[in-house]
Structures are given as C-alpha cells and as structure tokens.
Scaffold this motif. Structure first.
Motif, PDB file in Angstrom:
ATOM      1  N   LEU A 158     -24.495  27.243 -74.997  1.00 45.58           N
ATOM      2  CA  LEU A 158     -23.770  28.452 -74.624  1.00 45.58           C
ATOM      3  C   LEU A 158     -22.335  28.130 -74.210  1.00 45.58           C
ATOM      4  N   GLY A 159     -22.113  26.918 -73.710  1.00 43.61           N
ATOM      5  CA  GLY A 159     -20.762  26.518 -73.312  1.00 43.61           C
ATOM      6  C   GLY A 159     -20.306  27.124 -72.003  1.00 43.61           C
ATOM      7  N   LYS A 160     -21.251  27.428 -71.119  1.00 45.67           N
ATOM      8  CA  LYS A 160     -20.915  27.987 -69.813  1.00 45.67           C
ATOM      9  C   LYS A 160     -21.419  27.055 -68.714  1.00 45.67           C
ATOM     10  N   PRO A 161     -20.798  27.107 -67.538  1.00 45.64           N
ATOM     11  CA  PRO A 161     -21.329  26.324 -66.416  1.00 45.64           C
ATOM     12  C   PRO A 161     -22.658  26.900 -65.943  1.00 45.64           C
ATOM     13  N   TYR A 162     -23.439  26.083 -65.252  1.00 45.32           N
ATOM     14  CA  TYR A 162     -24.768  26.512 -64.815  1.00 45.32           C
ATOM     15  C   TYR A 162     -24.722  27.779 -63.961  1.00 45.32           C
ATOM     16  N   GLU A 163     -23.726  27.862 -63.074  1.00 43.03           N
ATOM     17  CA  GLU A 163     -23.685  29.003 -62.152  1.00 43.03           C
ATOM     18  C   GLU A 163     -23.406  30.332 -62.852  1.00 43.03           C
ATOM     19  N   ARG A 164     -22.999  30.290 -64.122  1.00 45.35           N
ATOM     20  CA  ARG A 164     -22.740  31.530 -64.866  1.00 45.35           C
ATOM     21  C   ARG A 164     -23.883  31.890 -65.815  1.00 45.35           C
TER      22      ARG A 164
END
Length: 223
Positions: free
Chosen positions: A188-194
């Motif tokens: 997804l290419g997003k940080p875990y918190e997002r």
C-alpha cells in the motif's frame, strides 16, 4: 592491647594495616602511633609476631595490596551484575518496539442505505506485530472492540475482517500472497499508523454482499 581506630578490631602488634578493614594504623591517633614506633624499635617484639594468625583464631592477615585487589574484585562483580540487568532491560524495550500501530473500526449494515457504515466512535488503535496474519488480526481486533462495546461478543468467528473496499482480508489484494500486516503496508505504501481495517458481523457482511446464508460455508473457509 591496641585496637583499630577505624573498625575497632583488635590490632596485631607491628602490623602496618588492620587485618579486618585494611585501615592504615599510621592514620590512627597519637597513642597508636607511639605504640607502633615503640614496637618497631624493638626487634625482639616484632619477631614474636607471626606473619599470619594461628589456624582457627580469625581470618588471615592481608597486605594493603591484597586488600585493595580484593575490594576491586568485589566492585567489578557488582558492576557486571548491574550491566547484565541493564542489558536485559534494553532487550525488553527492544521487544516492545517491534510492535506497530494499526487502526481498526467497526462497521454495521444499515437497511436504509443498503450498505455497511462505520459506527461513530468505534475506531481504535491496535499495537501488533508486523508479521501478524489475518486470523490473528481478526481475533485481536474483535477482542479490542468488544472491550469498548458491550453489544459485541468476543467470538472472532462471528465477525469478518475487511479491507477499506469491503473485501475480505485473506490475501494481499490482487495477489495470491497470504495477508500479513507488513506485506500489506509495503504494497500500500503507507506507514503503519495510517492503515485502517474494519470488522463487521458476519450476517451484516452477507447482507451487504447479497449472499444467501446457505452460502456461508464458503465464507467460513476464507476467514
């Protein structure tokens, strides 16, 4: 009879240091110094003093150098013990840092809109391992949500874990790779918190997908 002015132990004549604490008798009061000088001036008296106490009368006399080495050894052992304890604490802190955040929310089916809708105030954050699979993530998500919503039962098999597009979390989207949070995050290419995933009741998912309850066996095999 003389006594050590530091620890009070009985002093041995002609000894330069206390055999009990290692205190230098030269630092004692004037009377002790006088006795030491008198004893030093009398070779006959000094010759009668054994280099070590007779067996069974007390601990052996130590020279100042031996006493100092003994103390340094004790201090080193104490320092090593503290270092090991500190290292253990750092290891525990490192283990805790391996957990990552992920958001989870609850959706319910609304007949007036005919779709699954997020329940207001139902979003919570989970601290989980990046290597967690879909089954364990669903279990932890249901456990967390049921703690804050009494209307939810803590039975993971009664719920479905969904992606934002309302498809079942089983494989990484568009692949045959089994789901792990780390792989999903990388794709997804997003940080875990997002990252946000959703939980809904099984019957609500069936209603949203228009699936007959008789076809529920196929759903059970996916999650």
């Amino acid at each position: 009879m003389t006594f050590c002015s530091s620890c009070g132990a009985k002093a041995v004549e002609c000894a330069l240091f206390c055999h009990q604490c290692g205190f230098s008798v030269q630092q004692a009061g004037g009377s002790d110094v006088s006795r030491l000088e008198n004893a030093s001036a009398s070779p006959a008296t000094c010759s009668k003093v054994p280099s070590r106490l007779p067996s069974g009368t007390g601990p052996p006399l130590l020279t100042f150098t031996e006493f100092r080495k003994h103390k340094e050894s004790d201090q080193q052992k104490h320092f090593n013990t503290k270092s090991k304890a500190s290292g253990k604490r750092k290891t525990n802190e490192t283990d805790k840092e391996k957990l990552v955040p992920c958001k989870i929310a609850f959706k319910t089916y609304r007949e007036d809109t005919g779709c699954l809708t997020v329940v207001r105030g139902s979003q919570h954050s989970l601290s989980i391992s990046p290597a967690i699979n879909a089954y364990e993530l669903r279990r932890k998500a249901v456990e967390k949500l049921s703690r804050f919503n009494r209307s939810l039962s803590n039975y993971p098999e009664h719920y479905c874990l969904l992606y934002p597009d309302l498809t079942l979390v089983c494989m990484i989207p568009g692949t045959e790779t089994p789901f792990t949070l780390k792989q999903y995050k990388e794709d997804l290419g997003k940080p875990y918190e997002r990252l946000t995933l959703y939980i809904c009741k099984r019957e609500d998912y069936l209603a949203n997908e228009g699936i007959d309850e008789d076809e529920d066996d196929n759903l059970s095999s996916n999650q």
